[in-house]
Design a protein around this motif. Sequence first.
Motif, short mmCIF file in Angstrom:
data_model
loop_
_atom_site.label_atom_id
_atom_site.label_comp_id
_atom_site.label_asym_id
_atom_site.label_seq_id
_atom_site.Cartn_x
_atom_site.Cartn_y
_atom_site.Cartn_z
N GLY A 40 0.66 -1.29 0.00
CA GLY A 40 0.06 0.05 -0.01
C GLY A 40 0.97 1.37 -0.02
O GLY A 40 0.52 2.18 0.70
N SER A 41 1.91 1.41 -1.06
CA SER A 41 2.66 2.48 -0.95
C SER A 41 1.98 3.55 -1.86
O SER A 41 1.13 3.41 -2.48
CB SER A 41 4.00 2.13 -1.44
N THR A 42 2.64 4.59 -1.80
CA THR A 42 2.06 5.96 -2.63
C THR A 42 2.54 5.68 -4.01
O THR A 42 3.57 4.78 -4.22
CB THR A 42 3.03 7.37 -1.88
N PRO A 43 2.00 6.33 -4.95
CA PRO A 43 2.49 6.18 -6.43
C PRO A 43 3.79 6.43 -6.37
O PRO A 43 4.69 5.84 -7.21
CB PRO A 43 1.55 7.42 -7.04
N GLN A 44 4.41 7.68 -5.74
CA GLN A 44 6.09 7.96 -6.00
C GLN A 44 6.67 6.70 -5.49
O GLN A 44 7.67 6.45 -5.97
CB GLN A 44 6.23 9.32 -5.08
N PHE A 46 5.99 3.53 -5.25
CA PHE A 46 5.82 2.49 -6.25
C PHE A 46 6.58 2.69 -7.45
O PHE A 46 7.31 1.81 -7.83
CB PHE A 46 4.25 2.20 -6.50
N MET A 47 6.65 3.93 -7.92
CA MET A 47 7.41 4.29 -8.97
C MET A 47 9.08 4.26 -8.60
O MET A 47 9.78 3.47 -9.56
CB MET A 47 7.28 5.82 -9.36
N GLN A 48 9.43 4.56 -7.45
CA GLN A 48 10.84 4.29 -7.10
C GLN A 48 11.13 2.90 -7.02
O GLN A 48 12.21 2.26 -7.38
CB GLN A 48 10.99 5.01 -5.60
N PHE A 49 10.25 1.97 -6.37
CA PHE A 49 10.52 0.46 -6.52
C PHE A 49 10.58 0.09 -7.82
O PHE A 49 11.32 -0.75 -7.98
CB PHE A 49 9.11 -0.21 -5.82
N LEU A 50 9.68 0.43 -8.81
CA LEU A 50 9.79 -0.36 -10.01
C LEU A 50 11.11 0.08 -10.58
O LEU A 50 11.82 -0.75 -11.35
CB LEU A 50 8.65 0.37 -11.02
N GLU A 51 11.65 1.33 -10.45
CA GLU A 51 12.96 1.67 -11.18
C GLU A 51 14.04 1.03 -10.44
O GLU A 51 14.93 0.50 -11.21
CB GLU A 51 13.08 3.18 -10.97
N THR A 52 14.15 0.61 -9.20
CA THR A 52 15.03 0.04 -8.62
C THR A 52 15.11 -1.62 -8.76
O THR A 52 16.07 -2.12 -9.23
CB THR A 52 14.74 0.10 -6.82
#
Length: 69
Positions: A40-44, A46-52
């Motif tokens: 349940g993270s924020t959109p930001q 989640f974006m950082q997770f996807l990039e990592t």
Amino acid sequence: VAAKGTPPDIVNRISVTISKVVRSPDITTKLLAEGGEAVGSTPQQFMQFLETETQRWRKLVKDTGATLD
């Protein structure tokens, strides 16, 4: 994940709704049974997770020479 260009207020509304759903006891139990975890993270976040994760897996594929059959 939403289509590129989706207005931020819509992205945030979707995020809040999904966070509520994945944190409900029924869904949490089902996710855990399948080896998942409700974040349940924020959109930001989640974006950082996807990039990592993309960087991590790109390096692994490059280092190992892995290919798709």
